[in-house]
Structure formats: structure tokens, C-alpha cells
Enzyme design. Structure first.
Site, short mmCIF file in Angstrom:
data_model
loop_
_atom_site.label_atom_id
_atom_site.label_comp_id
_atom_site.label_asym_id
_atom_site.label_seq_id
_atom_site.Cartn_x
_atom_site.Cartn_y
_atom_site.Cartn_z
N LEU A 167 0.83 -1.21 0.00
CA LEU A 167 0.00 0.00 0.00
C LEU A 167 0.86 1.25 0.00
O LEU A 167 2.05 1.21 0.34
CB LEU A 167 -0.92 0.00 1.22
CG LEU A 167 -1.91 -1.17 1.30
CD1 LEU A 167 -2.69 -1.13 2.59
CD2 LEU A 167 -2.85 -1.15 0.10
N CYS A 168 0.25 2.36 -0.34
CA CYS A 168 0.88 3.67 -0.36
C CYS A 168 1.56 3.92 0.99
O CYS A 168 0.98 3.62 2.03
CB CYS A 168 -0.18 4.73 -0.61
SG CYS A 168 0.47 6.40 -0.72
N PRO A 169 2.77 4.37 0.99
CA PRO A 169 3.59 4.90 -0.09
C PRO A 169 4.59 3.90 -0.67
O PRO A 169 5.47 4.28 -1.43
CB PRO A 169 4.33 6.03 0.60
CG PRO A 169 4.62 5.48 1.97
CD PRO A 169 3.36 4.67 2.31
#
Length: 76
Positions: A13-15
Site C-alpha cells: 500500500l501507499c507509499p
């Protein structure tokens, strides 16, 4: 599309996808094409913004079922 480096960050997932791309970009020569694969839908917004901020070229981006794929050419 001929890719020199393929980076699969599926499940991250981000980042993390962008951080992994940044690491990969630092290791390659200018002009190298890097393919980034991600399942994080935030990549649709994050990748173009990152390329604009860093000066690297977003060559293409597409969606493949549950994945997002972007090709980035290192500036320089």
C-alpha cells in the site's frame, strides 16, 4: 513495451510502491524504462504526481484487472 526493469509491488500500500520505484530509479542509468506493477489504486494519482515532481517521464499507465501498471523512463 520493452522494459529494462520490472518492479512488482502487488499487495503493498501507499507509499511503498512509489518508494520502491524511487529506489529502483536510483540504481539504473538515465533513459532506462522501469515498469511498476501495483494493486494500490492510489497509484493512478501518485505515479503521475511523482513523475512530475521528480522530472522522470511517465511513458504510459494502464489498468489490468486488479492491477495498475506504469512505465517510467528515468530522466537525465
Amino acid at each position: 513495451m520493452e522494459t529494462a526493469v520490472r518492479l512488482d509491488t502487488s499487495g503493498a500500500l501507499c507509499p511503498m510502491p512509489i518508494l520502491e520505484l524511487a529506489k529502483a530509479i536510483r540504481r539504473v542509468a538515465p533513459g532506462t524504462l522501469v515498469e511498476l506493477i501495483s494493486t494500490d489504486r492510489g497509484l493512478e494519482a501518485d505515479l503521475p504526481a511523482w513523475c512530475e515532481a521528480t522530472g522522470h517521464e511517465l511513458v504510459r499507465m494502464e489498468r489490468r484487472e486488479a492491477s495498475y501498471v506504469g512505465w517510467v523512463r528515468k530522466a537525465g
